[in-house]
Motif scaffolding. Structure first.
Motif, PDB file in Angstrom:
ATOM      1  N   ILE A  55       0.829  -1.222   0.000  1.00  0.00           N
ATOM      2  CA  ILE A  55       0.000   0.000   0.000  1.00  0.00           C
ATOM      3  C   ILE A  55       0.859   1.266   0.000  1.00  0.00           C
ATOM      4  N   SER A  56       0.261   2.310  -0.559  1.00  0.00           N
ATOM      5  CA  SER A  56       1.037   3.512  -0.852  1.00  0.00           C
ATOM      6  C   SER A  56       1.112   4.488   0.327  1.00  0.00           C
ATOM      7  N   ASP A  57       1.915   4.123   1.327  1.00  0.00           N
ATOM      8  CA  ASP A  57       2.365   5.144   2.276  1.00  0.00           C
ATOM      9  C   ASP A  57       3.810   4.826   2.636  1.00  0.00           C
ATOM     10  N   THR A 113     -11.549  15.487   4.278  1.00  0.00           N
ATOM     11  CA  THR A 113     -10.847  14.478   5.089  1.00  0.00           C
ATOM     12  C   THR A 113      -9.911  13.617   4.229  1.00  0.00           C
ATOM     13  N   GLY A 114      -9.671  14.028   3.012  1.00  0.00           N
ATOM     14  CA  GLY A 114      -8.710  13.306   2.171  1.00  0.00           C
ATOM     15  C   GLY A 114      -9.082  13.442   0.716  1.00  0.00           C
ATOM     16  N   VAL A 115      -8.238  12.889  -0.133  1.00  0.00           N
ATOM     17  CA  VAL A 115      -8.492  12.974  -1.572  1.00  0.00           C
ATOM     18  C   VAL A 115      -9.697  12.111  -1.965  1.00  0.00           C
ATOM     19  N   HIS A 116      -9.807  10.933  -1.370  1.00  0.00           N
ATOM     20  CA  HIS A 116     -10.956  10.080  -1.726  1.00  0.00           C
ATOM     21  C   HIS A 116     -12.300  10.780  -1.512  1.00  0.00           C
ATOM     22  N   PRO A 117     -12.563  11.265  -0.283  1.00  0.00           N
ATOM     23  CA  PRO A 117     -13.863  11.928  -0.096  1.00  0.00           C
ATOM     24  C   PRO A 117     -14.052  13.135  -1.010  1.00  0.00           C
ATOM     25  N   SER A 118     -12.951  13.835  -1.331  1.00  0.00           N
ATOM     26  CA  SER A 118     -13.063  14.982  -2.250  1.00  0.00           C
ATOM     27  C   SER A 118     -13.493  14.511  -3.626  1.00  0.00           C
ATOM     28  N   CYS A 139      -4.277   2.840 -13.644  1.00  0.00           N
ATOM     29  CA  CYS A 139      -4.359   3.961 -12.715  1.00  0.00           C
ATOM     30  C   CYS A 139      -4.737   3.459 -11.326  1.00  0.00           C
ATOM     31  N   TYR A 140      -4.594   4.355 -10.387  1.00  0.00           N
ATOM     32  CA  TYR A 140      -4.749   4.059  -8.956  1.00  0.00           C
ATOM     33  C   TYR A 140      -6.051   3.297  -8.677  1.00  0.00           C
ATOM     34  N   ASP A 141      -5.915   2.142  -8.042  1.00  0.00           N
ATOM     35  CA  ASP A 141      -7.080   1.273  -7.798  1.00  0.00           C
ATOM     36  C   ASP A 141      -8.157   1.939  -6.937  1.00  0.00           C
ATOM     37  N   LEU A 186      -7.668  12.250 -13.550  1.00  0.00           N
ATOM     38  CA  LEU A 186      -6.296  12.274 -14.074  1.00  0.00           C
ATOM     39  C   LEU A 186      -5.355  12.328 -12.880  1.00  0.00           C
ATOM     40  N   CYS A 187      -4.316  11.526 -12.908  1.00  0.00           N
ATOM     41  CA  CYS A 187      -3.415  11.447 -11.760  1.00  0.00           C
ATOM     42  C   CYS A 187      -2.023  11.895 -12.197  1.00  0.00           C
ATOM     43  N   ASN A 188      -1.465  12.887 -11.536  1.00  0.00           N
ATOM     44  CA  ASN A 188      -0.148  13.425 -11.912  1.00  0.00           C
ATOM     45  C   ASN A 188       0.663  13.776 -10.671  1.00  0.00           C
ATOM     46  N   ASN A 190       1.425   9.884 -12.020  1.00  0.00           N
ATOM     47  CA  ASN A 190       0.440   8.806 -12.067  1.00  0.00           C
ATOM     48  C   ASN A 190       0.828   7.610 -11.201  1.00  0.00           C
ATOM     49  N   ASN A 191      -0.026   7.315 -10.261  1.00  0.00           N
ATOM     50  CA  ASN A 191       0.031   6.062  -9.519  1.00  0.00           C
ATOM     51  C   ASN A 191      -0.765   5.058 -10.349  1.00  0.00           C
ATOM     52  N   PRO A 192      -0.227   3.954 -10.806  1.00  0.00           N
ATOM     53  CA  PRO A 192       1.027   3.315 -10.404  1.00  0.00           C
ATOM     54  C   PRO A 192       2.187   3.446 -11.411  1.00  0.00           C
ATOM     55  N   GLU A 220      -3.207  15.343  -7.577  1.00  0.00           N
ATOM     56  CA  GLU A 220      -1.762  15.650  -7.567  1.00  0.00           C
ATOM     57  C   GLU A 220      -1.145  15.306  -6.208  1.00  0.00           C
ATOM     58  N   ILE A 221      -1.672  14.286  -5.578  1.00  0.00           N
ATOM     59  CA  ILE A 221      -1.231  13.942  -4.219  1.00  0.00           C
ATOM     60  C   ILE A 221       0.243  13.505  -4.173  1.00  0.00           C
ATOM     61  N   HIS A 222       0.762  12.980  -5.302  1.00  0.00           N
ATOM     62  CA  HIS A 222       2.162  12.522  -5.320  1.00  0.00           C
ATOM     63  C   HIS A 222       3.120  13.582  -5.872  1.00  0.00           C
ATOM     64  N   LYS A 251      -5.434  17.522  -3.379  1.00  0.00           N
ATOM     65  CA  LYS A 251      -4.110  17.381  -2.753  1.00  0.00           C
ATOM     66  C   LYS A 251      -4.211  17.091  -1.260  1.00  0.00           C
ATOM     67  N   SER A 252      -3.055  16.762  -0.698  1.00  0.00           N
ATOM     68  CA  SER A 252      -2.938  16.520   0.735  1.00  0.00           C
ATOM     69  C   SER A 252      -1.445  16.461   1.061  1.00  0.00           C
ATOM     70  N   ALA A 253      -1.106  16.688   2.310  1.00  0.00           N
ATOM     71  CA  ALA A 253       0.298  16.536   2.720  1.00  0.00           C
ATOM     72  C   ALA A 253       0.610  15.078   3.057  1.00  0.00           C
ATOM     73  N   SER A 254      -0.402  14.222   2.917  1.00  0.00           N
ATOM     74  CA  SER A 254      -0.290  12.883   3.495  1.00  0.00           C
ATOM     75  C   SER A 254       0.777  12.002   2.848  1.00  0.00           C
ATOM     76  N   LYS A 255       0.922  12.061   1.521  1.00  0.00           N
ATOM     77  CA  LYS A 255       1.914  11.177   0.885  1.00  0.00           C
ATOM     78  C   LYS A 255       3.323  11.597   1.273  1.00  0.00           C
ATOM     79  N   ALA A 256       3.586  12.898   1.156  1.00  0.00           N
ATOM     80  CA  ALA A 256       4.950  13.369   1.377  1.00  0.00           C
ATOM     81  C   ALA A 256       5.378  13.200   2.832  1.00  0.00           C
TER      82      ALA A 256
HETATM   83  C1  PLP Z   1      -3.139   8.795  -6.400  1.00  0.00           C
HETATM   84  C2  PLP Z   1      -3.757   8.695  -5.038  1.00  0.00           C
HETATM   85  N1  PLP Z   1      -4.833   9.433  -4.765  1.00  0.00           N
HETATM   86  C3  PLP Z   1      -5.442   9.368  -3.549  1.00  0.00           C
HETATM   87  C4  PLP Z   1      -4.971   8.526  -2.567  1.00  0.00           C
HETATM   88  C5  PLP Z   1      -5.664   8.475  -1.244  1.00  0.00           C
HETATM   89  O1  PLP Z   1      -5.766   9.755  -0.732  1.00  0.00           O
HETATM   90  P1  PLP Z   1      -6.407  10.039   0.707  1.00  0.00           P
HETATM   91  O2  PLP Z   1      -5.735   9.144   1.675  1.00  0.00           O
HETATM   92  O3  PLP Z   1      -6.123  11.502   0.915  1.00  0.00           O
HETATM   93  O4  PLP Z   1      -7.871   9.783   0.575  1.00  0.00           O
HETATM   94  C6  PLP Z   1      -3.854   7.737  -2.821  1.00  0.00           C
HETATM   95  C7  PLP Z   1      -3.354   6.806  -1.809  1.00  0.00           C
HETATM   96  O5  PLP Z   1      -2.704   5.856  -2.089  1.00  0.00           O
HETATM   97  C8  PLP Z   1      -3.232   7.837  -4.086  1.00  0.00           C
HETATM   98  O6  PLP Z   1      -2.138   7.132  -4.372  1.00  0.00           O
END
Ligand code: PLP
Length: 430
Positions: A55-57, A113-118, A139-141, A186-188, A190-192, A220-222, A251-256
């Protein structure tokens, strides 16, 4: 946890000398209910994994300034309702201005509360239930879940693959747009796949979507993880104003800063109407006290730490690319342009394991309603069993992921070395 023996002669160099922050000392997350480690041990069994690379953290301690700020806030022992400090949005705005040159108007920012809910709120605003949401795959699952949570249907447009690199396929993308396609995610970077899209590429996608009435939702979380030679282009800074006005960025500061469970993120757009439509879905920006404290600390004092982290992760990418080429050629890796994820081509390994036939056989034995077993799921099981390394099956990332695995490199070099050596050892025994 016991480590599998390293393969003799497979040694990895470590750097990190003279650095202010320590990313080299492994920091165990086992016992913290982490998905990356604990959830995998629950799934695969006690002692089954010595390197959780799924998982991506990140596995690192967060920046010391963040821990200090959290410790200071913890000294006050009341956690009642919070009057959102104005300084919070201004901190986000200054960070984006200082670091990326982005001007966010305070009225054009929505907390979350995060990118997902947004993204789910944005889909509810732009994509009626049952309509199609377009994605360029792999792209990101997690987006698949967001689309389904909004009651929409995924439309996958596979990217082109040339010389081991994924590329935009605009013609293919346009073929997937129909009257009921209202949004594109669009993911930039791009995960994965690790693509860092150029301004020209982003503009091309943006112009197509604008012409066809498709809103562009840009994740643009990454964005902080970009390898040398590549450049993060914020979508909102593209020259074409119409394209920018047809977008929302997440966006979020969470990945970095390793803050994912702090549940703190935001979105912005120059288009006030788009944000009003998102707000009107009932979108909640109720974020928690500790998430705010952590994010503020990251954005006011975390930059030196982040600079070292990004360089460290880049070193891990370089090391993994060289390692697979020299020591484990059944797995191919072309260094990512961005993110801390390695998108591995495991087709030779799939062939060697006979995983296509075995997956088909396993699927036949399951009830018709059950999820099919894919070859990369079997590769995941194989690597856990034989190398004690958990990495994610590529089939989860949509069309184009059938022969790929996603390996998260955001860990100490010792853990990475252990994982790579164990994988090479397992492949050597095949
Ligand atoms: C591209 C991307 N977007 C969003 C998320 C999840 O974001 P959040 O935890 O802010 O909902 C992830 C987490 O792996 C991600 O890789």
């Amino acid at each position: 946890m016991a480590a599998l023996a390293s393969t003799p002669g497979v040694l990895l160099s470590a750097d990190g000398a003279g650095k202010a922050f320590d990313f080299d000392t492994p920091y165990s997350r086992v016992g913290t209910d982490s998905i990356k480690w604990d959830a995998q041990l629950r799934t695969f069994g006690k002692d089954s994994i010595v390197a959780g690379m799924g998982i991506s953290d990140t596995d690192f301690r967060t920046a010391p300034v963040i821990t200090q700020a959290l410790n200071a806030r913890m000294k006050h022992e009341n956690w009642g309702y919070l009057d959102m400090p104005r300084s919070f949005t201004s901190t986000i705005i200054s960070w984006n201005k200082r670091r990326y040159g982005i001007e966010i108007h305070p009225d054009r920012l929505l907390l979350s509360t995060g990118v997902h809910p947004s993204i789910v709120s944005a889909l509810r605003a732009f994509s009626p239930r049952g309509s199609k949401v377009l994605m360029m795959t792999p792209c990101y699952d997690g987006f698949f879940g967001d689309i389904s949570a909004a009651g929409c249907v995924v439309e996958q447009s596979p990217m082109k693959l040339a010389d081991g690199r994924y590329q935009l396929d605009l013609e293919e993308l346009e073929r997937h747009i129909s009257a009921d396609t209202k949004s594109l995610i669009l993911c930039n970077p791009n995960n994965p796949t690790g693509n860092v899209w150029t301004a020209a590429e982003l503009t091309a996608v943006g112009e197509l979507c604008t012409r066809r009435g498709v809103v562009v939702l840009v994740d643009e979380i990454h964005c902080d993880f970009v390898t040398p030679g590549h450049k993060y282009t914020p979508y909102c800074l593209l020259n074409n104003r119409e394209v920018v006005m047809n977008s929302v960025t997440f966006k979020s500061a969470s990945k970095a800063f390793s803050l994912s469970a702090m549940k703190c993120g935001w979105m912005y757009s120059d288009n006030a109407d788009y944000l009003a439509r998102i707000a009107a879905t009932g979108h909640s920006g109720d974020i928690n006290t500790l998430g705010i404290v952590a994010t503020q600390a990251a954005y006011t004092g975390g930059e030196p730490w982040l600079a070292e982290l990004v360089a460290y992760v880049d070193g891990n990418h370089t090391l993994a690319e060289k390692f697979f080429r020299e020591k484990a050629p059944l797995i191919r890796y072309v260094k990512a342009q961005g993110t801390y994820l390695a998108w591995l081509d495991v087709s030779p390994l799939i062939a060697k394991l006979g995983a296509v036939e075995k997956a088909a056989e396993a699927t036949r034995k399951r009830p018709a309603s059950a999820r099919p077993i894919t070859p990369t799921m079997l590769v995941q099981n194989y690597l856990v069993k034989e190398a004690k390394v958990q990495i994610n099956p590529g089939s989860a990332y949509g069309l184009g992921g059938e022969t790929r695995m996603r390996m998260n490199l955001a860990t100490s070099r010792k853990t990475l070395a252990l994982a790579l050596n164990n994988i090479a050892g397992a492949l050597g025994r095949l």
